[in-house]
Design a protein around this motif. Structure first.
Motif: not given
Length: 376
Positions: A161-166, A72-80, A136-137, A103-108
């Motif tokens: 790839n970052l958000i694994q879009a379908r 969720p933190a990654l999605l929120e950042l891309c939407n921020h 940011i996105g 960055w502690q909430q997002i895979p390295a």
């Protein structure tokens, strides 16, 4: 919709609910999206770097994200969006710090990609750039586009790839063109940001290299860029081609302007479906469903030899109970649509409490019905 690959010509946010439902049902869909926005933070990016608008691409990619696998933190950042005060640049600089708490909430690996892009953007950013309200996105997409020699394919692939879009998201234009229109009163409008309050109906839509911010629109010269090869391949592979809800001219017809689009659509024998706006669309100026259907066909035929209507548009998907359409759905409208060879499919696809909203599940079910049952 097992094995389906529906394609949507669209832009903006009108298709967000349907895109999310497609992702939820794991239906791989194709989205050709407008890149002509010229207002707000998109204008700031375009003026600073001379790029196409990336906001609608980011919006559609995030709607297709696999929310079950993406943090969720990654999605929120891309939407921020950055703040609207003078501290916006400082906020962006803090995100380039590896010790920032986000960055502690997002895979390295994902964090490293995003931090690198932010650092690169800060390096290339003009001193005059207005970062207030920037997404940011959008900055990620813009930076990757520039770093890859102005090629959207690797930029969108990285983001997807970052958000694994379908789903597959494609820009209609890779060159940074703008949207223009000749109005019924003879006036010329240049810049999509002006389409929200047009003083007269649109007579002709066109693309141009003209700068809408500093030059008179009278000097705008229409151009006809070719359909990109990759867009042509995906149009040919679709199991249904949809002209969906959204701002009629700036979100839907704008996607049909590249030379060769009509030919590519006509070569695919899949169903072609128009899903008109329900409720108010200020761009329509009262244009009824017959007029809208004719406009779609005309846009597809603009750069081609005359193409048969039945290869470009066969179905119009409406809701006669809850939908609200300019000119209505009376006998005269139905008769004229039938004369054009367009079949009306009437299903409960509009929200009973809000005529401006379509029900994503019902709309997709109707598209599937047309694709698998009615179109034989």
């Amino acid at each position: 919709m097992k094995g389906a690959r529906p394609l949507f010509f669209s832009g903006g946010t009108a298709l967000k609910g349907i895109a999310r439902e497609l992702a939820r049902q794991a239906i791989w869909s194709i989205h050709i999206v407008t890149t002509f926005d010229s207002g707000g933070s998109s204008a700031a990016l375009r003026r600073a770097f001379g790029i196409p608008a990336v906001g609608d691409l980011r919006n559609r990619l995030l709607a297709l994200a696999d929310t079950g696998k993406t943090p969720p933190a990654l999605l929120e950042l891309c939407n921020h969006r950055l703040g609207t005060d003078d501290g916006a640049k400082g906020e962006l600089q803090k995100l380039a710090d590896p010790d920032a708490s986000i960055w502690q909430q997002i895979p390295a690996d994902d964090a490293a990609i995003i931090m690198h892009a932010i650092a690169l953007f800060l390096k290339e950013m003009p001193d005059s750039f207005d970062a207030r309200g920037a997404s940011i996105g959008n900055l990620l997409l813009a930076t990757s586009y520039l770093a890859n020699h102005r090629d959207f394919v690797p930029a969108i692939t990285m983001f997807a790839n970052l958000i694994q879009a379908r789903g597959t998201v494609l820009p209609v234009d890779n060159c940074g063109l703008h949207l223009g229109a000749v109005l019924a009163d003879g006036a010329i409008v240049c810049g999509q940001h002006l389409f929200r309050q047009l003083p007269a109906p649109i007579e002709k839509l066109f693309l141009t290299v003209h700068d809408p911010w500093s030059q008179s629109p009278k000097g705008a010269i229409a151009c006809a860029p070719p359909l990109t090869a990759i867009n042509g391949v995906w149009i040919g592979s679709a199991t249904a081609i949809c002209y969906p809800m959204g701002s009629f001219y700036s979100s839907v017809l704008a996607n049909l302007l590249p030379r060769g689009t009509g030919w590519a659509v006509a070569q695919n024998v899949c169903p072609k479906i128009f899903i008109p706006n329900s409720g108010h669309d200020p761009e329509l100026h009262g244009l009824d469903l017959c007029g809208q259907s004719r406009a779609i066909v005309a846009a597809l035929c603009e750069q081609e030899a005359e193409l048969p209507v039945e290869r470009l548009l066969q179905y119009i998907l409406v809701d006669s109970v809850h939908g609200q359409y300019p000119g209505g759905l009376g006998p005269e409208v139905r008769s004229r649509l039938a004369q054009m060879g367009i079949n009306i499919v009437d299903r409960p696809i509009v929200d009973a409490d809000n005529p401006c909203r379509h029900r994503p599940d019902a709309t997709l079910a109707a598209i599937e019905e047309i694709t698998t049952i009615l179109h034989k």
